[in-house]
Design a protein around this motif. Structure first.
Motif, PDB file in Angstrom:
ATOM      1  N   VAL A   1       0.849  -1.187   0.000  1.00 42.82           N
ATOM      2  CA  VAL A   1       0.000   0.000   0.000  1.00 42.82           C
ATOM      3  C   VAL A   1       0.891   1.246   0.000  1.00 42.82           C
ATOM      4  N   VAL A   2       0.544   2.191  -0.862  1.00 41.89           N
ATOM      5  CA  VAL A   2       1.215   3.487  -0.891  1.00 41.89           C
ATOM      6  C   VAL A   2       0.390   4.448  -0.050  1.00 41.89           C
ATOM      7  N   ALA A   3       0.987   4.956   1.029  1.00 46.55           N
ATOM      8  CA  ALA A   3       0.261   5.814   1.961  1.00 46.55           C
ATOM      9  C   ALA A   3       0.761   7.245   1.872  1.00 46.55           C
ATOM     10  N   VAL A   4      -0.171   8.177   1.780  1.00 47.02           N
ATOM     11  CA  VAL A   4       0.173   9.594   1.754  1.00 47.02           C
ATOM     12  C   VAL A   4      -0.645  10.300   2.821  1.00 47.02           C
ATOM     13  N   LEU A   5       0.026  11.114   3.624  1.00 45.98           N
ATOM     14  CA  LEU A   5      -0.635  11.903   4.650  1.00 45.98           C
ATOM     15  C   LEU A   5      -0.929  13.285   4.095  1.00 45.98           C
ATOM     16  N   THR A   6      -2.050  13.875   4.511  1.00 50.29           N
ATOM     17  CA  THR A   6      -2.392  15.195   4.004  1.00 50.29           C
ATOM     18  C   THR A   6      -3.084  16.006   5.086  1.00 50.29           C
ATOM     19  N   TYR A   7      -2.933  17.317   4.994  1.00 51.11           N
ATOM     20  CA  TYR A   7      -3.611  18.231   5.914  1.00 51.11           C
ATOM     21  C   TYR A   7      -3.928  19.524   5.179  1.00 51.11           C
ATOM     22  N   ARG A   8      -5.193  19.690   4.845  1.00 55.79           N
ATOM     23  CA  ARG A   8      -5.719  20.903   4.224  1.00 55.79           C
ATOM     24  C   ARG A   8      -4.959  21.309   2.964  1.00 55.79           C
ATOM     25  N   ARG A   9      -4.711  20.312   2.117  1.00 50.70           N
ATOM     26  CA  ARG A   9      -4.150  20.557   0.794  1.00 50.70           C
ATOM     27  C   ARG A   9      -4.975  19.799  -0.235  1.00 50.70           C
ATOM     28  N   PRO A  10      -6.242  20.117  -0.366  1.00 53.74           N
ATOM     29  CA  PRO A  10      -7.106  19.332  -1.259  1.00 53.74           C
ATOM     30  C   PRO A  10      -6.643  19.337  -2.706  1.00 53.74           C
ATOM     31  N   GLY A  11      -6.117  20.463  -3.161  1.00 53.50           N
ATOM     32  CA  GLY A  11      -5.647  20.520  -4.543  1.00 53.50           C
ATOM     33  C   GLY A  11      -4.451  19.616  -4.766  1.00 53.50           C
ATOM     34  N   ARG A  12      -3.525  19.625  -3.840  1.00 54.09           N
ATOM     35  CA  ARG A  12      -2.326  18.792  -3.955  1.00 54.09           C
ATOM     36  C   ARG A  12      -2.684  17.312  -3.939  1.00 54.09           C
TER      37      ARG A  12
ATOM     38  N   VAL B   1      -4.362   9.308   4.370  1.00 50.47           N
ATOM     39  CA  VAL B   1      -4.713   9.619   5.760  1.00 50.47           C
ATOM     40  C   VAL B   1      -4.869  11.126   5.865  1.00 50.47           C
ATOM     41  N   ASP B   2      -6.091  11.560   6.108  1.00 54.59           N
ATOM     42  CA  ASP B   2      -6.402  12.977   6.212  1.00 54.59           C
ATOM     43  C   ASP B   2      -6.328  13.381   7.678  1.00 54.59           C
ATOM     44  N   ASN B   3      -5.374  14.266   8.013  1.00 56.51           N
ATOM     45  CA  ASN B   3      -5.196  14.688   9.405  1.00 56.51           C
ATOM     46  C   ASN B   3      -6.057  15.898   9.759  1.00 56.51           C
ATOM     47  N   ASP B   4      -6.999  16.209   8.889  1.00 57.06           N
ATOM     48  CA  ASP B   4      -7.957  17.289   9.128  1.00 57.06           C
ATOM     49  C   ASP B   4      -9.285  16.668   9.552  1.00 57.06           C
ATOM     50  N   ALA B   5      -9.730  16.974  10.768  1.00 53.82           N
ATOM     51  CA  ALA B   5     -10.976  16.390  11.268  1.00 53.82           C
ATOM     52  C   ALA B   5     -12.167  16.735  10.384  1.00 53.82           C
TER      53      ALA B   5
ATOM     54  N   ILE C   1      -9.830   9.387   7.984  1.00 48.60           N
ATOM     55  CA  ILE C   1      -9.574  10.612   8.737  1.00 48.60           C
ATOM     56  C   ILE C   1      -8.918  10.261  10.059  1.00 48.60           C
ATOM     57  N   GLU C   2      -7.829  10.948  10.381  1.00 49.96           N
ATOM     58  CA  GLU C   2      -7.213  10.859  11.704  1.00 49.96           C
ATOM     59  C   GLU C   2      -7.377  12.218  12.380  1.00 49.96           C
ATOM     60  N   PRO C   3      -8.343  12.335  13.290  1.00 50.72           N
ATOM     61  CA  PRO C   3      -8.638  13.654  13.865  1.00 50.72           C
ATOM     62  C   PRO C   3      -7.595  14.166  14.844  1.00 50.72           C
ATOM     63  N   GLU C   4      -6.800  13.279  15.444  1.00 54.34           N
ATOM     64  CA  GLU C   4      -5.803  13.744  16.403  1.00 54.34           C
ATOM     65  C   GLU C   4      -4.689  14.488  15.675  1.00 54.34           C
ATOM     66  N   PRO C   5      -4.424  15.736  16.045  1.00 57.58           N
ATOM     67  CA  PRO C   5      -3.381  16.501  15.346  1.00 57.58           C
ATOM     68  C   PRO C   5      -2.000  15.906  15.574  1.00 57.58           C
ATOM     69  N   GLY C   6      -1.140  16.072  14.573  1.00 61.76           N
ATOM     70  CA  GLY C   6       0.247  15.662  14.734  1.00 61.76           C
ATOM     71  C   GLY C   6       0.664  14.600  13.741  1.00 61.76           C
TER      72      GLY C   6
ATOM     73  N   ASN D   1       0.823   6.756  12.511  1.00 61.25           N
ATOM     74  CA  ASN D   1       0.346   5.558  13.204  1.00 61.25           C
ATOM     75  C   ASN D   1      -1.010   5.104  12.666  1.00 61.25           C
ATOM     76  N   ARG D   2      -1.827   6.044  12.237  1.00 65.52           N
ATOM     77  CA  ARG D   2      -3.104   5.660  11.623  1.00 65.52           C
ATOM     78  C   ARG D   2      -2.852   4.906  10.321  1.00 65.52           C
ATOM     79  N   ALA D   3      -1.833   5.333   9.583  1.00 66.95           N
ATOM     80  CA  ALA D   3      -1.477   4.613   8.358  1.00 66.95           C
ATOM     81  C   ALA D   3      -1.036   3.194   8.684  1.00 66.95           C
ATOM     82  N   LEU D   4      -0.266   3.025   9.757  1.00 59.57           N
ATOM     83  CA  LEU D   4       0.155   1.676  10.159  1.00 59.57           C
ATOM     84  C   LEU D   4      -1.057   0.822  10.521  1.00 59.57           C
ATOM     85  N   ARG D   5      -1.990   1.397  11.285  1.00 59.97           N
ATOM     86  CA  ARG D   5      -3.177   0.621  11.698  1.00 59.97           C
ATOM     87  C   ARG D   5      -4.066   0.286  10.504  1.00 59.97           C
ATOM     88  N   ALA D   6      -4.209   1.242   9.605  1.00 58.88           N
ATOM     89  CA  ALA D   6      -5.068   1.013   8.437  1.00 58.88           C
ATOM     90  C   ALA D   6      -4.456   0.018   7.459  1.00 58.88           C
TER      91      ALA D   6
END
Length: 322
Positions: free
Chosen positions: A10-21, A50-54, A77-82, A88-93
């Protein structure tokens, strides 16, 4: 359902308020995942966001970008900031996956990037494979920025594919999750707002007996927007990186005595670096030397980050207002 003999990646990408990117990146990741599945019999590749924006701004963008894709695309969605919480959400998912590849949402993989990572993993049997990141600018940087080398990554120059490295960043990294699970590793929440969680994680992987190797062909471009080319941003970034590096090293140091000794070394080095940086800035002012000014101010910023971390006041570049 898992098929006997199938290796799941699985290719995992984290994002936070960059919908265009993220909307632009997902189709690129899908294309590379599909190509890997075609090339290697018994490999099943997918994409995870993994979207870090609640509020789920990234999930909404992915839903549109992932329509009618040829490989599975999942967004959570991972609501906890950081950054640690999101990783870690990516690892669990990825609990039913064998391999996890991390890439950042402000990066663009080069052709055959995923193929290069995977073939290096297959040929070396390493627990992790890291690749180079090269900066690409949205606008032409100020000569001061270039002279300061703020986006240079000279510590990886000269490495060849298959070379062992002691640690790695997670902005271009393949992990064998079977090794990670056996070692019981996770990203340390204490570094979630400061950064350095990737250095801590991969150093722990090495300490647990896992080998990390380099893949020079697995290149991604770091797309640097104009607002990350200002002097204020670059100096703050330099201080933050220095602070997070020291913070991760302190967490890894075994015992109070080792940590105290490390703090003392960092304090001495930081003071010396700051003094040298101040001299560079003063000399550059007399000579009108742009490059000298940039290098001196970079040294001062790095010194500031090191001294703060060594004194127990780690900078928090991932902290959010409110």
């Amino acid at each position: 359902m898992r098929t006997a003999g199938t290796e799941r990646l699985v290719v995992a990408v984290l994002t936070y308020r960059r919908p265009g990117r993220i909307a632009a990146l997902v189709p690129v990741l899908v294309e590379q995942a599909a190509a890997l599945t075609r090339r290697f019999e018994g490999v099943a590749a997918s994409v995870l966001v993994v979207d870090n924006d609640a509020a789920g701004t990234g999930v909404a963008a992915v839903a549109e970008a992932a329509q009618a894709t040829v490989v599975p695309v999942t967004a959570v969605i991972e609501p906890e900031p950081g950054i640690s919480a999101a990783r870690n959400r990516a690892l669990r998912a990825s609990g039913d996956q064998d391999l996890l590849v991390f890439v950042d949402d402000d990066e663009l993989p080069h052709t055959d990037w995923l193929h290069a990572l995977y073939t290096t993993y297959r040929s070396t049997g390493a627990a992790a494979v890291a690749g180079p990141v090269v900066s690409r600018y949205d606008v032409e940087p100020d000569p001061w920025v270039i002279a300061g080398g703020f986006y240079d990554r000279g510590h990886r120059l000269g490495l060849h594919s298959g070379d062992t490295v002691p640690s790695a960043a997670t902005n271009n990294l393949l992990l064998d999750l079977r090794v990670v699970r056996r070692a019981g590793l996770a990203f340390d929440p204490a570094l979630g707002l400061s950064g350095g969680e990737d250095t801590h994680f991969t150093s722990s992987l090495t300490a647990a007996g896992g080998r990390i190797v380099w893949c020079a062909e697995a290149v991604v471009s770091d797309v640097v927007p104009a607002d990350r080319l200002t002097r204020s941003y670059l100096l703050a970034r330099t201080a933050g990186l220095a602070s997070s590096t020291v913070g991760a090293a302190l967490l890894l140091a075994p015992g109070r005595g080792r940590r105290t000794a490390l703090r003392a070394r960092v304090l001495c080095a930081g003071l010396a670096r700051g003094a040298l940086g101040a001299l560079q800035v003063a000399r550059a002012a007399l000579q009108g030397d742009v490059a000298g000014n940039a290098r001196g101010r970079r040294s001062l910023a790095r010194s500031r980050g090191e001294l703060r971390a060594a004194s127990g006041r780690v900078l928090l570049p991932y902290a959010r207002s409110g």
